[in-house]
Design a protein around this motif. Structure first.
Motif, short mmCIF file in Angstrom:
data_model
loop_
_atom_site.label_atom_id
_atom_site.label_comp_id
_atom_site.label_asym_id
_atom_site.label_seq_id
_atom_site.Cartn_x
_atom_site.Cartn_y
_atom_site.Cartn_z
N VAL A 3 -9.04 3.30 10.24
CA VAL A 3 -8.60 3.73 8.60
C VAL A 3 -8.11 2.38 8.05
O VAL A 3 -7.58 1.32 8.70
N GLU A 4 -8.67 2.04 7.06
CA GLU A 4 -8.63 0.91 6.28
C GLU A 4 -8.21 1.16 4.80
O GLU A 4 -8.77 1.59 4.05
N ILE A 5 -7.28 0.18 4.18
CA ILE A 5 -6.83 0.39 2.90
C ILE A 5 -7.20 -0.88 2.21
O ILE A 5 -6.73 -2.03 2.85
N ILE A 6 -7.80 -0.85 1.15
CA ILE A 6 -8.52 -1.90 0.61
C ILE A 6 -8.01 -2.20 -1.00
O ILE A 6 -8.33 -1.39 -1.86
N ASP A 7 -7.14 -2.94 -1.23
CA ASP A 7 -6.58 -3.28 -2.35
C ASP A 7 -6.10 -2.10 -3.21
O ASP A 7 -6.74 -1.86 -4.50
N VAL A 8 -5.49 -1.36 -2.76
CA VAL A 8 -5.05 0.17 -3.28
C VAL A 8 -3.78 -0.01 -4.37
O VAL A 8 -2.79 -0.72 -3.91
N LEU A 9 -3.96 0.69 -5.54
CA LEU A 9 -2.88 0.68 -6.32
C LEU A 9 -2.74 1.72 -7.02
O LEU A 9 -3.73 2.47 -7.59
N LYS A 10 -1.52 2.38 -6.76
CA LYS A 10 -1.39 3.69 -7.16
C LYS A 10 -0.25 4.01 -8.10
O LYS A 10 1.00 3.34 -7.85
#
Lengths: 233, 503
Positions: A3-10
């Motif tokens: 699993v990879e989170i890339i540059d996430v903005l919520k």
């Protein structure tokens, strides 16, 4: 599964709920997601499960964006809250429904459930034949967790699995999680406020604060006391 | 700690109610929807005003040679009964609004008084006055003693209030004794038919006498109408207070499943989802109520519609009969297709289920319902109106092919949640938004207008209608793809809406 989170903005309105430039989970790792209320743990899990759309960035499972392909769903088990339960089914109907959508025949589902019998609400709890919506919060949660686990997923995502469970059930849950990891090599993300349990079963801890990852490291003998000191301050 | 009382409570509740209204999702509609709704409100308001102010022009058509005031007086009681029926369908009860305050140190009596009084601020109490006030100014006030004229309009307001609280009483009783609903409806229909067919017209006579007496400044009739208002007001308040003390009726419906019901794996995920939908309908009060309502539309209501002979407008009627006979379920249940899943939507879309499978199961259910209702109502057509059989067949294909698609388009844009297990009350409109009312226009209007357009070549028109439906029906796979893409794009918005509404 990776699993990879890339540059996430919520964001929710003007508030930034989660801002993660980079985060990776390797195959077979068990990560514990900890943080205060409102730190962004559930938002994190919902983004991984493609239940929320980030304003920026993406989540990838095995190198494919979760919003582009739904292939990851075939090998992912998850339980976040009661919206994962179907209240008008009985326990048995619900578990067989989940088994069927993962391609399991009723007999296979029955056999797969055998090892979770001691964790599921028992006949002595007078739940046999009752609808899921009539169960107590704790018993409902047990059913949801088992539904996520008995399909032997490659990726397991659980939100606060220990909350609302009685002590014997918490111990059985820990045993079940560890057995699944050992036998199936399942990658796991488990959010929890119970620092004792989470440091015991997770090989890595990610600490969230106000939507940011402020600490992410392998679990060691000092992790529990360090986390306790952090939250006490 | 002493509980907050009286005006302090009312002030607190008033402030909260204002905030609730201001922040409600209903007030946050798009400007276009506000514009259309505003235009509709203006149209209806203007129509009622003109009807009231120029009543003699309408009276000439239906009651030639009659005096407007006498005509209105005769039909007032029947009019209020009709209003009562509309209220029963649409008016909301204040019960749910009280729930967040029950654990606070506020007197239950104060809560009941406030919410009963504030429930009077309802559109159902306003629109009748748009007819009555201009009528009163034009016909009642000039020709009668001022005191009598004022008593008349106050009585009208009293009866509007009485029907408001009467509706709350009826709904409270039905909450405890839902089985009373159908006998009550049958009783009401029988009494109305007997009253009219017997030639006595007792309701009209009584109404004319009562309001005629009020216009003679008779205090007995006036007191009687006001007493009805007060009696229903007090009765509904007492029942509401009783409901608060006995909350058992809002508990989820319980059911013991002796033998778990599952679908063999060979039917695939679509089969599982189809069966899940059937269980959802069967085991939850609200969807089950929609199922029953559809059956009523396709059988009992159809009998009434087909037994009614109209002097004109018959083709519109035929269109409506065709639409509802086989499409009743699609029009009722279908528009909330995803809201029914609002409590488990996250679980549904994060599991190993594709959007195509979800859409296919739902379309299949709607199409199957058309066929089932068609077969159920077929004997009625043969018995009552065999000349409408062609309409029935044509609309089966139209409903299965086109109405299902129109309704599904709306359903995939609805993010209002529905509590399927808790809301067993009759005609609960939770989950609906103004979109649903607006959507009814493109759904119901084209086929009915089409029926008027082709009235001179009815058979050819029906063949065209059926062909359109059939072509759409064989394009189900294309529609499945289209809706799957739409659902996939809007899933975040829908899921977030369901989560927000559930709080």
């Amino acid at each position: 599964m990776r699993v990879e989170i890339i540059d996430v903005l919520k964001r929710f309105g003007k508030k930034t709920a989660l801002n993660i430039p980079s985060w990776k989970l390797e195959d077979g790792e068990i990560v514990g997601l900890v943080g205060s209320n409102g730190a962004g743990k559930t938002t994190f899990l919902r983004l991984v499960l493609d239940l929320l759309h980030p304003e920026n960035g993406r989540v990838e499972i095995d190198g494919i964006s979760v919003s582009r392909s739904a292939a990851w769903k075939a090998s992912t088990g998850s339980y976040l809250d009661e919206s994962f339960l179907i209240g008008f089914l009985s326990i048995s109907e619900y578990l067989k429904f989940v088994g069927a959508v993962f391609g399991l025949k009723n007999g296979t589902t029955e056999r797969a459930l055998e090892q979770y019998r001691s964790f599921l609400p028992s006949r002595s709890d007078d739940v046999s034949g009752k609808l899921v919506r009539e169960l107590s919060t704790g018993n409902g949660k047990k059913v949801g967790i088992v539904a996520a686990m008995f399909i032997r997923p490659d990726l397991l995502i659980l939100d606060e699995p220990f909350a609302n469970l009685d002590p014997p059930s918490q111990i059985r849950l820990k045993q079940n999680i560890l057995r699944l990891a050992r036998e199936n090599g399942t990658t796991m993300i488990i959010s929890s406020h119970d620092l004792g349990h989470v440091t015991e079963i997770c090989s890595r801890i990610t600490l969230l604060d106000d939507g940011h990852i402020i600490r992410d490291e392998k679990t060691s003998s000092e992790t529990l006391s360090e986390l306790q000191s952090y939250f006490a301050s | 700690m002493t509980p907050t009382r009286g005006f302090d409570t009312y002030r607190l509740l008033l402030r909260n109610q204002w905030k609730t209204t201001k922040r409600s999702s209903k007030t946050k509609q798009s400007p276009f929807i506000w514009l259309v709704l505003g235009a509709m409100v203006c149209y209806v308001g203007f129509t009622l005003f003109v009807l009231g102010y120029h009543f003699e022009r309408f009276a000439i058509v239906f009651f030639p040679g009659s005096i407007p005031v006498l005509v209105v007086n005769q039909y007032l009681l029947a009019g209020f009964l009709s209003l009562f029926f509309i209220r029963f369908l649409f008016q909301q009860t204040p019960r749910m609004k009280l729930t967040p305050y029950l654990h606070l140190p506020l007197l239950k009596r104060d809560l009941v008084v406030f919410f009963q009084a504030s429930s009077l601020i309802s559109v159902h109490n306003v629109y009748p006055m748009l007819f009555f006030v201009p009528f009163w100014l034009r016909y009642v006030l000039p020709g009668h003693e001022p005191v009598a004229a004022w008593l008349w309009i106050i009585s009208i307001m009293g009866l509007i209030g009485a029907s408001h609280f009467g509706n709350l009483v009826l709904r409270s009783i039905l909450r405890w004794r839902a089985a009373y609903f159908y006998p009550l409806i049958v009783l009401l229909i029988v009494i109305t038919i007997l009253d009219e067919t017997s030639g006595y017209g007792m309701t009209r006579t009584l109404s004319g006498f009562m309001f005629g007496q009020i216009l003679s400044a008779n205090m007995v009739s006036f007191t009687l109408t006001m007493s009805i208002f007060l009696a229903f007001g007090v009765w509904s308040s007492v029942l509401l207070l009783k409901t608060l003390r006995r909350p058992v009726i809002t508990a989820p419906e319980t059911a013991i499943v002796r033998k778990p019901r599952t679908v063999p794996a060979r039917f695939g995920v679509t089969g599982q989802l189809f069966y899940l939908e059937l269980l959802l309908m069967w085991r939850n009060r609200r969807p089950r109520h929609y199922l029953i309502l559809s059956l009523v539309f396709s059988t009992m209501y159809l009998v009434i519609m087909m037994a009614t002979e109209l002097a004109y407008g018959g083709f519109i009627f035929d269109g409506l009969i065709g639409l509802f006979a086989s499409g009743g379920f699609v029009l009722n249940y279908g528009q909330l297709m995803f809201s029914w899943d609002s409590t488990h939507f996250d679980g549904l879309i994060s599991r190993n289920i594709t959007f195509r499978q979800i859409i296919r199961a739902k379309l299949l259910l709607l199409q199957a319902s058309c066929l089932i209702l068609f077969l159920l109502s077929l004997p009625l057509f043969i018995w009552l109106k065999p000349e409408l059989l062609a309409v029935h067949v044509a609309f089966l294909l139209y409903n299965a092919g086109i109405t299902t698609v129109l309704v599904m388009e709306l359903a995939t844009r609805n993010s209002q949640s529905v509590d399927i297990s808790q809301s067993g009350s009759f005609f609960n409109y939770e989950g609906f938004s103004s979109k649903h009312w607006l959507w009814f226009i493109p759904t119901a209007l084209p086929p009915t207008l089409f029926m008027i357009a082709v009235q001179n070549h009815l058979f050819a028109g029906l063949i065209l209608l059926a062909s359109l439906g059939f072509v759409n029906l064989i394009c189900t796979e294309l529609w499945t793809n289209y809706f799957s893409r739409g659902l996939s794009l809007r899933k975040y918005e829908i899921a977030q809406g369901f989560r927000n509404n559930a709080r």
